[in-house]
Structure formats: structure tokens, C-alpha cells
Design an enzyme around this catalytic site. Structure first.
Site, mmCIF file in Angstrom:
data_model
loop_
_atom_site.group_PDB
_atom_site.id
_atom_site.type_symbol
_atom_site.label_atom_id
_atom_site.label_comp_id
_atom_site.label_asym_id
_atom_site.label_seq_id
_atom_site.Cartn_x
_atom_site.Cartn_y
_atom_site.Cartn_z
ATOM 1 N N HIS A 1 -51.833 -24.449 14.635
ATOM 2 C CA HIS A 1 -50.673 -25.244 14.236
ATOM 3 C C HIS A 1 -49.962 -24.518 13.095
ATOM 4 O O HIS A 1 -50.592 -24.109 12.101
ATOM 5 C CB HIS A 1 -51.107 -26.621 13.736
ATOM 6 C CG HIS A 1 -51.615 -27.546 14.811
ATOM 7 N ND1 HIS A 1 -51.554 -27.264 16.159
ATOM 8 C CD2 HIS A 1 -52.173 -28.790 14.715
ATOM 9 C CE1 HIS A 1 -52.058 -28.277 16.849
ATOM 10 N NE2 HIS A 1 -52.451 -29.213 15.993
ATOM 11 N N GLU B 1 -47.532 -38.898 15.320
ATOM 12 C CA GLU B 1 -47.980 -37.767 14.489
ATOM 13 C C GLU B 1 -47.280 -37.730 13.123
ATOM 14 O O GLU B 1 -47.898 -37.406 12.114
ATOM 15 C CB GLU B 1 -47.715 -36.461 15.251
ATOM 16 C CG GLU B 1 -48.441 -35.252 14.708
ATOM 17 C CD GLU B 1 -49.887 -35.150 15.177
ATOM 18 O OE1 GLU B 1 -50.443 -36.140 15.677
ATOM 19 O OE2 GLU B 1 -50.461 -34.067 15.033
ATOM 20 N N GLY C 1 -65.411 -33.340 25.118
ATOM 21 C CA GLY C 1 -63.976 -33.092 24.956
ATOM 22 C C GLY C 1 -63.691 -31.793 24.217
ATOM 23 O O GLY C 1 -64.604 -31.014 23.902
ATOM 24 N N VAL D 1 -62.567 -31.150 21.094
ATOM 25 C CA VAL D 1 -63.145 -31.051 19.744
ATOM 26 C C VAL D 1 -64.671 -31.103 19.831
ATOM 27 O O VAL D 1 -65.373 -30.363 19.133
ATOM 28 C CB VAL D 1 -62.582 -32.177 18.829
ATOM 29 C CG1 VAL D 1 -63.281 -32.185 17.479
ATOM 30 C CG2 VAL D 1 -61.077 -32.008 18.656
ATOM 31 N N CYS E 1 -54.975 -32.774 12.407
ATOM 32 C CA CYS E 1 -55.100 -31.308 12.409
ATOM 33 C C CYS E 1 -53.926 -30.601 11.704
ATOM 34 O O CYS E 1 -54.140 -29.643 10.957
ATOM 35 C CB CYS E 1 -55.277 -30.790 13.825
ATOM 36 S SG CYS E 1 -54.333 -31.666 15.074
HETATM 37 P P1 NAP Z 1 -60.581 -35.164 24.438
HETATM 38 O O1 NAP Z 1 -60.612 -33.733 24.827
HETATM 39 O O2 NAP Z 1 -59.759 -36.117 25.232
HETATM 40 O O3 NAP Z 1 -62.121 -35.722 24.392
HETATM 41 C C1 NAP Z 1 -62.437 -37.087 24.258
HETATM 42 C C2 NAP Z 1 -63.965 -37.311 24.226
HETATM 43 O O4 NAP Z 1 -64.221 -38.723 24.065
HETATM 44 C C3 NAP Z 1 -64.695 -36.886 25.497
HETATM 45 O O5 NAP Z 1 -65.983 -36.397 25.153
HETATM 46 C C4 NAP Z 1 -64.848 -38.208 26.266
HETATM 47 O O6 NAP Z 1 -65.993 -38.215 27.132
HETATM 48 C C5 NAP Z 1 -65.099 -39.154 25.128
HETATM 49 N N1 NAP Z 1 -64.784 -40.530 25.517
HETATM 50 C C6 NAP Z 1 -63.642 -41.005 26.093
HETATM 51 N N2 NAP Z 1 -63.753 -42.334 26.339
HETATM 52 C C7 NAP Z 1 -64.986 -42.696 25.905
HETATM 53 C C8 NAP Z 1 -65.704 -43.925 25.872
HETATM 54 N N3 NAP Z 1 -65.177 -45.067 26.342
HETATM 55 N N4 NAP Z 1 -66.963 -43.940 25.346
HETATM 56 C C9 NAP Z 1 -67.506 -42.807 24.853
HETATM 57 N N5 NAP Z 1 -66.895 -41.608 24.866
HETATM 58 C C10 NAP Z 1 -65.643 -41.566 25.377
HETATM 59 O O7 NAP Z 1 -60.056 -35.332 22.938
HETATM 60 P P2 NAP Z 1 -60.093 -34.260 21.695
HETATM 61 O O8 NAP Z 1 -58.854 -33.468 21.637
HETATM 62 O O9 NAP Z 1 -61.410 -33.583 21.715
HETATM 63 O O10 NAP Z 1 -59.980 -35.255 20.447
HETATM 64 C C11 NAP Z 1 -61.082 -36.034 19.979
HETATM 65 C C12 NAP Z 1 -60.672 -36.757 18.698
HETATM 66 O O11 NAP Z 1 -60.355 -35.792 17.691
HETATM 67 C C13 NAP Z 1 -59.414 -37.639 18.845
HETATM 68 O O12 NAP Z 1 -59.581 -38.778 18.035
HETATM 69 C C14 NAP Z 1 -58.300 -36.726 18.323
HETATM 70 O O13 NAP Z 1 -57.197 -37.450 17.856
HETATM 71 C C15 NAP Z 1 -59.012 -35.988 17.206
HETATM 72 N N6 NAP Z 1 -58.480 -34.665 16.830
HETATM 73 C C16 NAP Z 1 -58.217 -33.715 17.776
HETATM 74 C C17 NAP Z 1 -57.763 -32.455 17.355
HETATM 75 C C18 NAP Z 1 -57.460 -31.339 18.316
HETATM 76 O O14 NAP Z 1 -56.983 -30.271 17.839
HETATM 77 N N7 NAP Z 1 -57.691 -31.478 19.623
HETATM 78 C C19 NAP Z 1 -57.624 -32.189 15.997
HETATM 79 C C20 NAP Z 1 -57.920 -33.184 15.058
HETATM 80 C C21 NAP Z 1 -58.362 -34.416 15.492
HETATM 81 P P3 NAP Z 1 -65.895 -38.047 28.749
HETATM 82 O O15 NAP Z 1 -65.859 -36.570 29.031
HETATM 83 O O16 NAP Z 1 -67.158 -38.689 29.235
HETATM 84 O O17 NAP Z 1 -64.651 -38.772 29.198
#
Ligand code: NAP
Length: 360
Positions: free
Chosen positions: A250, A210, A21, A23, A157
Site C-alpha cells: 500500500h 476504508e 485466508g 492474512v 493495513c
Molecule cells: P480472507 O482471505 O477472506 O479470509 C477470511 C478467513 O476467515 C478465512 O480463513 C475463512 O475461512 C475465515 N472465515 C470466514 N467465515 C468464517 C466463519 N463463519 N467462521 C470461522 N472462520 C470464518 O480475508 P483476509 O484478507 O485474510 O482478512 C482477514 C481479516 O484481516 C479481515 O478482518 C480483514 O479486514 C483484516 N485485514 C486484512 C488485510 C489484508 O491486507 N488482506 C490487512 C489488514 C487487516 P474459510 O476458508 O473456511 O472460509
């Protein structure tokens, strides 16, 4: 000069959960070639497990996938499939709910970006430069939950960016109330995130769940460590959150009521001189300055300031008198680096350098 590695000539094996994903990819970039940690395993969903990392990932970076990682086989996110003693988690909250405690029960240190455990009183919610002593509640967490490992949380974040600007003010003046308005980048919604037709040329004045995160996490970051829990600071926070058509970064505009009165120039001088906790300096991911003050009237801006300190520095500007509360200012930080993966890696470095992570 960076501190010496606590692991000597070898590196500590680590894994990334949710590595495919937005992050997770940032973790892969930051950990490839890390001087203290060696990324040996990547985990994701059943859709990706068994494929090579390069096959499973829609890579978002400008540079290619690091060669040492591209060929790793993606594992399921379970302690039976992943052996590393330290796991960085970029899982969504629904998956993290079961996966992360199962790792903590199996003797692993989990550095999580998911929201599930952030507000648990025995789980440290840490910004290395702001509240490193909160890591001391890990002993109570282990005792209470019967875990031999532990969960250490990163904040939301936007909450991390805002709290870094508030921390020096809380330390010197005390804070009674904060009114915060965010303008949050699309990368904060993960990949593929918000549909382009919804966000291009637009502002969406709603980000699900949020606002309470910012309101609660500011208080926990700036709270006090008691013997077995964290006591949130008794401040009142009101947050409005907006998604804007910015790729990364942000922006948080805040009006702040102080406990001990100080004028804008005193607050500004204190922000300019703040260096954060000494134990968080000179780690491999420490920026030269965690906070930088700009005096330009039209800064900080995501396009110009988001990469300050390789994405680990928060830029603060427009510090001025507020006619309703006392002071107002604008803070900007990289949501994926300082607001997520970079902050977790820095927390792990802090834990390693203070003996909280040792080689098994
Ligand atoms: P994302 O792009 O949607 O990535 C999600 C990840 O989780 C992917 O690697 C996905 O793998 C995996 N996943 C989904 N379902 C799964 C399952 N059933 N079993 C195992 N792995 C699974 O999300 P993201 O933005 O990177 O965010 C990740 C986390 O960080 C979230 O909790 C989010 O709230 C938090 N966060 C994000 C940010 C930001 O700026 N983006 C900042 C702070 C915190 P597949 O590719 O195999 O589906």
C-alpha cells in the site's frame, strides 16, 4: 542480536483463527519455525473444519505449506475447539464480532486484525515501534469487561503504513492536519478479493468503509495513554482511498501541517534517524529499521520496495515542501506483513518480552 526467549527452551503454543485466508496464510508462514511461539492449531469456518489444513486452503505462497502445519486438522473458531493461550485472529469482522470476545472471556490473549474493537478506548491499537505503552490499558479493559484474557488490535493495513511515517513527525514537530491519498494493493481485499476484470488496467477510487478507518486510526495510534483509556491525538485527517492493480504494497501520499514549524530537510533528517521504541527492537520479527528513508526521486515503489525488512520496513521518500500545508511525502509498506500478520506477531513478541504474555 535477537533477545532471549522469555519462554526458555520451550515455545509458547499459539493458534491462528481464519488461517485459510490471505492474512491467515501469512500468519502460518511467519509462525512456522518461530523461535518463541509454536503454531499448534488452525481455525476457519464450518466449510473447512475437519479437513487437513492443506486440503482446506488454496495456498497462495511461492513456497509450499510448512510441513508441520499442512497436516493439522482445521478447527472451528471457538474456545472449546482451540486450546492455545494466544490466538492470532485473521477473521473477517462479521465472524470476529462474537468469536474474539469469547476467547478473551476464556483467558486468551487475542491479537486481532479485524476492525471491530480497534477504536474502543480500552483496547490497545498497537504498532510495536510507535505506541507500545498503549498496551497498559489492558488492565482497564479486563476490569471493565470482566475478561481474564484480552483483545489487542492491529490497525487497518493502510493506516499502519501511514502512521509509521507520521509517528516520528508527531513526536518531534506535532501534527495539526493530514491529507492522505492511498493506492492500495489487491491483496488488501483478501482472497479472491477484487475480480480481475474490475481491477486489471484500472483504478477503483472507492474501498468500502476504508476512509474513516484511516482518519480515526491515525489519531489513535498517535494518541496518549491515559490511566484507563487511549486519548486520540487532536489532529484532523482527510483520506482518499483507491484500489490499484498492484499485488502487494500500500502506497500512502500525505501532505502534513505541523504544529511546530520545520522545513523539509529537518523532517527528512528526523525520519532518517528514527528507530522507534527501544522495547520493540531485537525481537524475532523486528526489522533492522522500522522506517527507511529513500532519496531516489522515483521511490518508494511497490515492485522495488515492498519486501524491505522482510516486509516489516516502511519506506518513506519524496519528502518535500507542501505549498498548501507544510510537508509532503510518500510512504509504502507491505499490507499483509507490516499491515497485518507481521505486525500482530511483533506485538505478541513485544507482549511476551515485557511480561504481558506468560507461559500458562
Ligand atoms: P480472507 O482471505 O477472506 O479470509 C477470511 C478467513 O476467515 C478465512 O480463513 C475463512 O475461512 C475465515 N472465515 C470466514 N467465515 C468464517 C466463519 N463463519 N467462521 C470461522 N472462520 C470464518 O480475508 P483476509 O484478507 O485474510 O482478512 C482477514 C481479516 O484481516 C479481515 O478482518 C480483514 O479486514 C483484516 N485485514 C486484512 C488485510 C489484508 O491486507 N488482506 C490487512 C489488514 C487487516 P474459510 O476458508 O473456511 O472460509
Amino acid at each position: 542480536m535477537t533477545r532471549e526467549s522469555p519462554f526458555g527452551a520451550s515455545r509458547l503454543p499459539v493458534a491462528v483463527l481464519g488461517a485459510t485466508g490471505a492474512v491467515g496464510q501469512a500468519f502460518v508462514r511467519l509462525l512456522a519455525g518461530h523461535p518463541w511461539f509454536e503454531l499448534i492449531e488452525v481455525g476457519a469456518s464450518e466449510r473447512s473444519a475437519g479437513k487437513s489444513y492443506a486440503e482446506a486452503t488454496r495456498w497462495l505462497g511461492d513456497s509450499p505449506i510448512p510441513a508441520a502445519i499442512a497436516g493439522l486438522t482445521v478447527q472451528l473458531c471457538s474456545p472449546a475447539s482451540i486450546r492455545a493461550p494466544v490466538v492470532f485472529s485473521a477473521l473477517d469482522a462479521a465472524t470476529a464480532a462474537d468469536a474474539e470476545p469469547s476467547f478473551a472471556k476464556s483467558d486468551r490473549i487475542v491479537l486481532t486484525n479485524a476492525r471491530n474493537y480497534r477504536m474502543e478506548p480500552d483496547v490497545p491499537l498497537v504498532i510495536a515501534e510507535v505506541n507500545p505503552d498503549h498496551l497498559d490499558v489492558i488492565a482497564a479493559q479486563r476490569k471493565r469487561r470482566g475478561w481474564s484474557g484480552a483483545i489487542v488490535a492491529n490497525g487497518n493495513c493502510a493506516a499502519i503504513v501511514g502512521a509509521m511515517a507520521l509517528a516520528p513527525i508527531q513526536q518531534r514537530f506535532g501534527i495539526r492536519r493530514v491529507f492522505a491519498v492511498t493506492m492500495q494493493a489487491v491483496s488488501g481485499a483478501g482472497y479472491p478479493g477484487v475480480a480481475s476484470l474490475d481491477i486489471l488496467g484500472n483504478v477503483i477510487p472507492y474501498i468500502k468503509d476504508e476512509e474513516p478507518k484511516i482518519e480515526e486510526e491515525f489519531c489513535k495510534f498517535l494518541g496518549l495513554r491515559e490511566s484507563d483509556h487511549i486519548q486520540s491525538a487532536p489532529m484532523v485527517v482527510s483520506a482518499h482511498t483507491n484500489r490499484v492493480a498492484v499485488e502487494h504494497g500500500h502506497t500512502v501520499c500525505m501532505s502534513i501541517e505541523l504544529n511546530r514549524k520545520g522545513d523539509a530537510s529537518e523532517v527528512e533528517a528526523h525520519l532518517a534517524n528514527w528507530r522507534g521504541a527501544p522495547e520493540a527492537t531485537r525481537l524475532p520479527s523486528s526489522p533492522e529499521r522500522p522506517l527507511v528513508l529513500t532519496k531516489e526521486p522515483d521511490r518508494p515503489q511497490p515492485r522495488r520496495d515492498v519486501d524491505a525488512g522482510a516486509g516489516m520496513t516502511v519506506t518513506v521518500g519524496r519528502v518535500r515542501r507542501d505549498p498548501i500545508l507544510d510537508i509532503r511525502l510518500v510512504a509504502l509498506g507491505h499490507n499483509v506483513i507490516r499491515g497485518a500478520a507481521g505486525a500482530s506477531v511483533l506485538n505478541a513478541e513485544l507482549m511476551a518480552s515485557t511480561g504481558r504474555i506468560a507461559k500458562p
